[in-house]
Design a protein around this motif. Structure first.
Motif, mmCIF file in Angstrom:
data_model
loop_
_atom_site.group_PDB
_atom_site.id
_atom_site.type_symbol
_atom_site.label_atom_id
_atom_site.label_comp_id
_atom_site.label_asym_id
_atom_site.label_seq_id
_atom_site.Cartn_x
_atom_site.Cartn_y
_atom_site.Cartn_z
ATOM 1 N N ALA A 131 13.120 -10.641 23.737
ATOM 2 C CA ALA A 131 13.701 -11.168 24.982
ATOM 3 C C ALA A 131 13.478 -12.675 25.118
ATOM 4 N N GLU A 132 12.511 -13.190 24.412
ATOM 5 C CA GLU A 132 12.244 -14.639 24.430
ATOM 6 C C GLU A 132 13.160 -15.385 23.448
ATOM 7 N N ALA A 133 13.771 -14.627 22.544
ATOM 8 C CA ALA A 133 14.544 -15.267 21.483
ATOM 9 C C ALA A 133 15.948 -14.686 21.409
ATOM 10 N N LEU A 134 16.671 -14.779 22.528
ATOM 11 C CA LEU A 134 18.040 -14.248 22.580
ATOM 12 C C LEU A 134 18.943 -15.031 21.633
ATOM 13 N N SER A 135 19.905 -14.350 21.067
ATOM 14 C CA SER A 135 20.930 -15.041 20.284
ATOM 15 C C SER A 135 21.761 -15.900 21.237
ATOM 16 N N PRO A 136 22.410 -16.965 20.727
ATOM 17 C CA PRO A 136 23.237 -17.790 21.620
ATOM 18 C C PRO A 136 24.285 -16.976 22.377
ATOM 19 N N SER A 137 24.892 -15.988 21.735
ATOM 20 C CA SER A 137 25.945 -15.237 22.438
ATOM 21 C C SER A 137 25.356 -14.347 23.532
ATOM 22 N N THR A 138 24.205 -13.723 23.264
ATOM 23 C CA THR A 138 23.563 -12.911 24.304
ATOM 24 C C THR A 138 23.094 -13.801 25.448
ATOM 25 N N ARG A 139 22.522 -14.948 25.087
ATOM 26 C CA ARG A 139 22.057 -15.882 26.120
ATOM 27 C C ARG A 139 23.215 -16.295 27.029
ATOM 28 N N GLU A 140 24.377 -16.500 26.450
ATOM 29 C CA GLU A 140 25.554 -16.865 27.252
ATOM 30 C C GLU A 140 25.973 -15.707 28.168
#
Lengths: 124, 124, 124, 124
Positions: free
Chosen positions: B61-70
């Protein structure tokens, strides 16, 4: 302290975010404020907000007593604060993201199709 | 249009709130945006935000992929927007309320007692 | 009394559902238990359940103290009871619906593709 | 397999719980089904259930179309299934807990005081 100093401290949301970071930092609570826990805490506060409305009719919900309205405002404050904490931890700019989402919503819900209808975009 | 023009349009939150009111007004959605429905919509979005984290470990959860973070940022935007709508409908000043709640939290969680502990205030 | 008498009163869920209907009927609470309000109440209780876990590590959440475990069990009971009330109001057979959903899930998550992965079916 | 075989397999809830444990076991999903994650998943499903009702009037929510009612039933099934999974992981007997909570509620909401009122017990 791990938080970057926000640039525009005249801005109400940035100022609040910096105050919150300081509050958390003083208490050494950053260890609990990982994104997963913060998303949970936000959902918990959303539930507490919801609780005030669960048995009210629509009409009653429009005419809250001053004391209930104040309790509701405090729950809304909690939601905002956990949202700001999460934004801080994920390096998300909330205002920029909301602007982007609003733009998407303008496309998904064109005025002429969506006017006066609560239908979800994929069923419009 | 029933929304008062916010005074300080340089402020990011006030500006967003005014844009939202306009978006809703154009679509004649104010009829759906009563406080009860808005509190529900906010909780629904909090659930969608939560969904992104439900099976992730804390580390993931601390290291979301860029697409998940978006995707997460877009859910956070939805939460913020319904919170602003609700504040508008209930005439709640979110920033003022958060300042008040933060002050209360400083009293409920004094630094010396709360430092490094996630215990709820009534059990501190 | 508007509730049909469940047929198989040896069945634990049917028995509980009938007891609940009686509890509500005695208090004349059916007027508040419309489907919209019940869905809200269920979400509120789900939030209260969540609250117990929000700051716990995974390891701590596996090893609740007896008193916390009892509090958690009471929140779970609340979720179940509002779910039964909603099922009653919507004439939904919960067990039949769960059987149907489980069958769908077996198709959406075939063992060979889903084994050991928490990926959502549309990304498998 | 780590799940105890439930004794009374004629009971609908026990039978469903055992089927679920088998479904999870086949997919090696027990690693994701820790109590914290399951509480989150339950709240997510409660949010999806809520979504169906958010813009409906009380009257509309009483008269769902057959297809919406079926979608709602499937969300209710999801809530029940995560509740059973959590009960399994925490060794909570849901029916026993609900019986206990209902007994408490009878004391907190005596018929003569609670009749026809949605007031919370601490304000009765």
């Amino acid at each position: 302290m791990r938080y970057a100093v926000p640039m525009d401290m005249d801005d109400s949301l940035r100022k609040l975010s910096a105050e919150l970071a300081h509050f958390v930092d003083e208490r050494d609570w950053d260890q609990f404020h990982n994104p997963k826990n913060l998303a949970m805490a936000l959902a918990v506060e959303a539930g507490e907000l919801l609780e005030h409305f669960q048995w009210l009719s629509e009409v009653e919900a429009e005419a809250l007593s001053p004391s209930t309205r104040e309790e509701v405002a405090m729950e809304m404050a909690d939601v905002l604060m956990f949202l700001l904490r999460l934004a801080d931890r994920l390096h998300v700019d909330l205002i920029e993201s909301a602007g982007k989402k609003l733009k998407l919503n303008r496309q998904k819900y064109p005025v002429e199709k969506a006017r006066g209808r609560a239908t979800k975009y994929d069923k419009l």
